[in-house]
Design a protein around this motif. Structure first.
Motif, short mmCIF file in Angstrom:
data_model
loop_
_atom_site.label_atom_id
_atom_site.label_comp_id
_atom_site.label_asym_id
_atom_site.label_seq_id
_atom_site.Cartn_x
_atom_site.Cartn_y
_atom_site.Cartn_z
N UNK A 1 1.28 -0.98 0.03
CA UNK A 1 0.16 0.06 -0.38
C UNK A 1 1.05 1.34 -0.17
N UNK A 2 0.52 2.25 -0.54
CA UNK A 2 1.19 3.04 -1.18
C UNK A 2 0.70 4.43 -0.15
N UNK A 3 -0.55 4.42 0.04
CA UNK A 3 -0.98 5.33 0.77
C UNK A 3 -1.83 5.05 1.45
N UNK A 4 -2.33 5.84 2.98
CA UNK A 4 -3.35 5.21 3.69
C UNK A 4 -4.79 4.99 2.87
N UNK A 5 -5.13 5.49 1.86
CA UNK A 5 -6.54 5.39 1.17
C UNK A 5 -6.19 3.81 0.79
N UNK A 6 -5.03 3.84 -0.28
CA UNK A 6 -4.64 2.28 -0.55
C UNK A 6 -5.05 1.21 0.64
N UNK A 7 -4.25 1.67 1.61
CA UNK A 7 -3.78 0.32 2.64
C UNK A 7 -5.25 0.19 3.14
N UNK A 8 -6.51 0.81 3.11
CA UNK A 8 -8.13 0.56 3.42
C UNK A 8 -8.34 0.09 2.26
N UNK A 9 -7.94 0.53 1.47
CA UNK A 9 -9.16 -0.57 0.52
C UNK A 9 -8.55 -1.67 0.30
N UNK A 10 -6.84 -2.00 0.19
CA UNK A 10 -6.16 -3.26 0.45
C UNK A 10 -6.44 -4.73 1.59
N UNK A 11 -7.16 -3.92 2.83
CA UNK A 11 -7.80 -5.04 3.68
C UNK A 11 -8.73 -5.61 3.51
#
Length: 321
Positions: free
Chosen positions: A308-318
């Motif tokens: 995850x490159x950003x916090x938004x991606x981290x949330x999506x990747x979860x």
């Protein structure tokens, strides 16, 4: 393909089991856009399938799973082409380096980096493009299970970081052992994802792992020496029925395993199964170690944190929103 209702993506779809699966899917789903993705398509596989079927619903897109920038670029291309929603994502590509250690463009040990990391990022980035009902199939291998006595070193999992960036004695691990480790990771990650999909509201997404069996004649042996490649490509394929009889039941022609892969991905009854391990068309137990939930979660957490490159991606990747 302008009138296609759904898309199906197959990595490693230009050769071996992936090619046969792509051809079978194209035949059975003429109203779907079938995309085969590999580093290159030297044999013009997409054109060959279209010409044979007298259709035009298969196309090739270049994808290098060993380069995360390339994976991201691939998904940007996917977005730009406005493909219809993905009803099936078949993460089939895989490499084996039997001798010295190799690394990806991002510095990961290459077997782990390609067989797990690249595929994980591809899935996560493609989440927004999955249909309301979607099937994810991950090509694993019976080599992950010591009980199957495949001849490869036993798969062992300590941490994802150790597999990604081996140090000390881990640098001397037999390359075939890195392959069996990566296939264990495929299954650990499948089970971690399956738990999350069960809690995902408003979607009908399922994920399973598929063992195609031993398939002499495929590209998996391309990193072996000339003698072993000759055996793999010219001596063993004609005697597969004999090998299956005297050695092990799970030895198949790539076309046979390709048909089983299609069945696993598209069969109406099977599409509801989640968190299942298939040997061909049979539901079987994977290795004892693959059910270690702590290892599943450790791999999952490392993967999300690393990719995850950003916090938004981290949330999506979860996945669970």
């Amino acid at each position: 393909m302008a009138n296609s209702t759904r898309s199906i993506l197959i990595t490693g779809g230009t050769t071996g089991v992936g090619f046969y699966a792509a051809a079978e899917i194209a035949r059975n789903c003429p109203d779907h856009c079938i995309v085969i993705a590999s580093r290159k398509d030297a044999d013009q596989s997409a054109k060959a399938i279209n010409d044979k079927l007298r259709q035009n619903n298969v196309q090739f897109l270049p994808l290098d799973l060993g380069d995360l920038k390339n994976v991201r670029s691939f998904v940007e291309t996917w977005k730009e082409k406005h493909f219809p929603p993905l009803s099936a994502l078949i993460l089939n590509a895989g490499l084996q380096f039997p001798h010295e250690i190799h690394y990806t463009a991002d510095g990961f040990e290459a077997t782990f980096g390609i067989n797990h990391v690249g595929h994980a990022l591809l899935f996560h980035l493609l989440q927004p493009y999955l249909a309301h009902e979607a099937r994810i199939v991950i090509t694993a291998s019976g080599t992950h299970d010591p009980a199957q006595k495949s001849g490869l070193p036993d798969a062992k999992y300590a941490t994802a970081e150790e597999l990604a960036h081996p140090t000390g004695k881990e640098l001397t691990v037999d390359g075939r052992g890195r392959y069996s480790n990566s296939k264990l990771c495929n299954i650990l990650w499948t089970y971690a994802l399956a738990r999350r999909l069960e809690k995902l509201p408003g979607k009908k997404w399922t994920v399973v792992a598929f063992d195609p069996g031993l398939m002499p004649g495929t590209g998996l042996a391309r990193e072996y020496n000339a003698f072993l490649r000759f055996l793999w490509h010219h001596v063993l394929p004609p005697i597969i029925p004999l090998l299956r009889l005297v050695l092990f039941h799970n030895i198949h022609k790539p076309s046979e395993s390709g048909a089983s892969l299609v069945w696993t991905a598209l069969d109406a009854k099977e599409k509801a199964a989640n968190g299942i391990y298939y040997e061909g068309r049979k539901h079987i137990k994977s290795s004892v170690n693959s059910y270690n939930e702590a290892d599943q979660e450790e791999l999952w957490a490392w993967t999300v944190k690393t990719l995850a490159a950003t916090e938004t991606e981290r949330h999506q990747f979860e996945v669970v929103n």
